[in-house]
Design a protein around this motif. Structure first.
Motif, PDB file in Angstrom:
ATOM      1  N   LEU A   1      20.329  -6.013  -1.528  1.00 34.43           N
ATOM      2  CA  LEU A   1      19.601  -5.039  -1.388  1.00 34.43           C
ATOM      3  C   LEU A   1      19.080  -5.036   0.046  1.00 34.43           C
ATOM      4  CD1 LEU A   1      17.133  -5.196  -4.544  1.00 34.43           C
ATOM      5  CD2 LEU A   1      19.607  -4.220  -4.291  1.00 34.43           C
ATOM      6  N   PHE A   2      19.182  -3.456   0.657  1.00 31.34           N
ATOM      7  CA  PHE A   2      18.351  -3.519   1.942  1.00 31.34           C
ATOM      8  C   PHE A   2      16.983  -2.742   1.340  1.00 31.34           C
ATOM      9  CE2 PHE A   2      17.058  -0.452   5.140  1.00 31.34           C
ATOM     10  CZ  PHE A   2      16.907  -1.482   6.096  1.00 31.34           C
ATOM     11  N   VAL A   3      16.122  -3.496   1.819  1.00 36.47           N
ATOM     12  CA  VAL A   3      14.640  -2.779   1.395  1.00 36.47           C
ATOM     13  C   VAL A   3      13.672  -2.510   2.665  1.00 36.47           C
ATOM     14  CG1 VAL A   3      12.552  -3.268   0.167  1.00 36.47           C
ATOM     15  CG2 VAL A   3      14.838  -4.440  -0.606  1.00 36.47           C
ATOM     16  N   PHE A   4      13.081  -1.409   2.700  1.00 37.78           N
ATOM     17  CA  PHE A   4      12.295  -0.803   3.729  1.00 37.78           C
ATOM     18  C   PHE A   4      11.108  -0.475   3.044  1.00 37.78           C
ATOM     19  CE2 PHE A   4      11.113   2.559   6.673  1.00 37.78           C
ATOM     20  CZ  PHE A   4      10.673   1.901   7.663  1.00 37.78           C
ATOM     21  N   TYR A   5       9.956  -0.883   3.883  1.00 31.12           N
ATOM     22  CA  TYR A   5       8.694  -0.610   3.377  1.00 31.12           C
ATOM     23  C   TYR A   5       8.010   0.450   4.765  1.00 31.12           C
ATOM     24  CZ  TYR A   5       9.147  -4.167  -0.305  1.00 31.12           C
ATOM     25  OH  TYR A   5       9.392  -5.046  -1.096  1.00 31.12           O
TER      26      TYR A   5
ATOM     27  N   PRO B   1       0.923  -1.183   0.061  1.00 30.41           N
ATOM     28  CA  PRO B   1      -0.334   0.092  -0.066  1.00 30.41           C
ATOM     29  C   PRO B   1       0.921   1.374   0.089  1.00 30.41           C
ATOM     30  CG  PRO B   1       0.073  -0.934   2.288  1.00 30.41           C
ATOM     31  CD  PRO B   1       0.907  -1.750   1.384  1.00 30.41           C
ATOM     32  N   GLY B   2       2.073   1.180   0.430  1.00 27.08           N
ATOM     33  CA  GLY B   2       2.766   2.349   0.522  1.00 27.08           C
ATOM     34  C   GLY B   2       4.215   2.263  -0.639  1.00 27.08           C
ATOM     35  N   PRO B   3       5.013   3.035  -0.168  1.00 27.07           N
ATOM     36  CA  PRO B   3       6.513   3.147  -0.960  1.00 27.07           C
ATOM     37  C   PRO B   3       7.192   2.279  -0.810  1.00 27.07           C
ATOM     38  CG  PRO B   3       6.393   4.736   0.447  1.00 27.07           C
ATOM     39  CD  PRO B   3       5.187   4.235   0.880  1.00 27.07           C
ATOM     40  N   GLU B   4       8.497   2.120  -1.591  1.00 33.01           N
ATOM     41  CA  GLU B   4       9.623   1.145  -1.070  1.00 33.01           C
ATOM     42  C   GLU B   4      10.825   2.020  -1.275  1.00 33.01           C
ATOM     43  OE1 GLU B   4      10.434  -3.117  -3.128  1.00 33.01           O
ATOM     44  OE2 GLU B   4      11.050  -1.528  -4.445  1.00 33.01           O
ATOM     45  N   GLU B   5      11.679   1.594  -0.266  1.00 39.19           N
ATOM     46  CA  GLU B   5      12.889   2.495  -0.091  1.00 39.19           C
ATOM     47  C   GLU B   5      14.064   1.167  -0.279  1.00 39.19           C
ATOM     48  OE1 GLU B   5      12.566   5.432   0.041  1.00 39.19           O
ATOM     49  OE2 GLU B   5      10.728   5.737   0.990  1.00 39.19           O
ATOM     50  N   VAL B   6      14.926   1.263  -1.187  1.00 42.22           N
ATOM     51  CA  VAL B   6      16.093   0.409  -1.525  1.00 42.22           C
ATOM     52  C   VAL B   6      17.416   1.049  -1.618  1.00 42.22           C
ATOM     53  CG1 VAL B   6      16.924  -1.260  -3.301  1.00 42.22           C
ATOM     54  CG2 VAL B   6      14.042  -1.035  -3.114  1.00 42.22           C
TER      55      VAL B   6
ATOM     56  N   PRO C   1      24.293   0.674  -9.620  1.00 43.30           N
ATOM     57  CA  PRO C   1      25.256   0.056  -8.972  1.00 43.30           C
ATOM     58  C   PRO C   1      25.190   0.177  -7.504  1.00 43.30           C
ATOM     59  CG  PRO C   1      25.905   2.088  -9.649  1.00 43.30           C
ATOM     60  CD  PRO C   1      24.520   2.070 -10.028  1.00 43.30           C
ATOM     61  N   ALA C   2      25.959  -0.504  -6.505  1.00 50.90           N
ATOM     62  CA  ALA C   2      26.190  -0.623  -4.998  1.00 50.90           C
ATOM     63  C   ALA C   2      26.280   0.807  -4.825  1.00 50.90           C
ATOM     64  CB  ALA C   2      27.285  -1.333  -4.801  1.00 50.90           C
ATOM     65  N   GLY C   3      25.794   1.344  -3.668  1.00 49.37           N
ATOM     66  CA  GLY C   3      25.724   2.507  -3.089  1.00 49.37           C
ATOM     67  C   GLY C   3      24.568   3.478  -3.654  1.00 49.37           C
ATOM     68  N   THR C   4      23.758   2.917  -4.337  1.00 49.49           N
ATOM     69  CA  THR C   4      22.520   3.753  -5.085  1.00 49.49           C
ATOM     70  C   THR C   4      21.453   3.633  -4.058  1.00 49.49           C
ATOM     71  OG1 THR C   4      23.089   3.172  -7.290  1.00 49.49           O
ATOM     72  CG2 THR C   4      20.758   3.828  -7.010  1.00 49.49           C
ATOM     73  N   PHE C   5      20.720   4.540  -3.826  1.00 43.25           N
ATOM     74  CA  PHE C   5      19.261   4.817  -2.866  1.00 43.25           C
ATOM     75  C   PHE C   5      18.374   4.932  -3.931  1.00 43.25           C
ATOM     76  CE2 PHE C   5      16.199   7.016  -0.808  1.00 43.25           C
ATOM     77  CZ  PHE C   5      15.660   6.256   0.131  1.00 43.25           C
ATOM     78  N   LEU C   6      17.260   4.281  -3.774  1.00 39.61           N
ATOM     79  CA  LEU C   6      16.107   4.288  -4.710  1.00 39.61           C
ATOM     80  C   LEU C   6      14.707   4.679  -3.933  1.00 39.61           C
ATOM     81  CD1 LEU C   6      16.900   1.273  -7.054  1.00 39.61           C
ATOM     82  CD2 LEU C   6      17.145   3.823  -7.723  1.00 39.61           C
ATOM     83  N   HIS C   7      14.102   5.327  -4.325  1.00 34.20           N
ATOM     84  CA  HIS C   7      12.668   5.762  -3.481  1.00 34.20           C
ATOM     85  C   HIS C   7      11.549   5.339  -4.649  1.00 34.20           C
ATOM     86  CE1 HIS C   7       9.165   7.357  -1.552  1.00 34.20           C
ATOM     87  NE2 HIS C   7       8.985   7.968  -2.670  1.00 34.20           N
ATOM     88  N   ALA C   8      10.767   4.426  -4.697  1.00 33.87           N
ATOM     89  CA  ALA C   8       9.554   4.028  -5.431  1.00 33.87           C
ATOM     90  C   ALA C   8       8.426   4.365  -4.675  1.00 33.87           C
ATOM     91  CB  ALA C   8       9.714   2.729  -5.671  1.00 33.87           C
TER      92      ALA C   8
END
Length: 97
Positions: free
Chosen positions: A90-94, A47-52, A67-74
């Motif tokens: 990947l470290f993933v946070f919901y 239901p919410g975003p994903e942080e990777v 590549p390694a070191g990248t932060f993504l917000h979906a």
């Protein structure tokens, strides 16, 4: 330690290690992708975003390499097709489950 977290295979060559789940459904996990692995179907963020954060290797979202070191917000409602030619961790946070 991450290595001590339980591991579950989501798709061939893709494993998840749950690290923490909050009372409100928020969760943190490590996703491991072997070289040549890909998500089966589309990964929709609900239901919410994903942080990777790409810890190691190269993650591809179906459009481009990260590549390694990248932060993504979906944002919530967005989607991608996770895959990796080289393999990645990947470290993933919901934040909303």
């Amino acid at each position: 330690m991450v290595a001590d977290a339980p591991v579950r295979e989501l798709f061939p060559g893709i494993r998840v290690r749950p690290l923490w789940t909050g009372a409100d459904g928020a969760k943190a996990l490590v996703l491991e992708m072997d070289p040549g692995s890909h998500w089966e179907g589309v990964d929709v963020h609900a239901p919410g975003p994903e942080e990777v954060f790409v810890v190691s290797g190269v993650f591809n979202d179906g459009d481009r390499d990260h590549p390694a070191g990248t932060f993504l917000h979906a944002p919530a409602g967005s989607w991608h097709v996770p895959q990796s030619v080289t393999g990645c961790r990947l470290f993933v946070f919901y934040p909303e489950g």
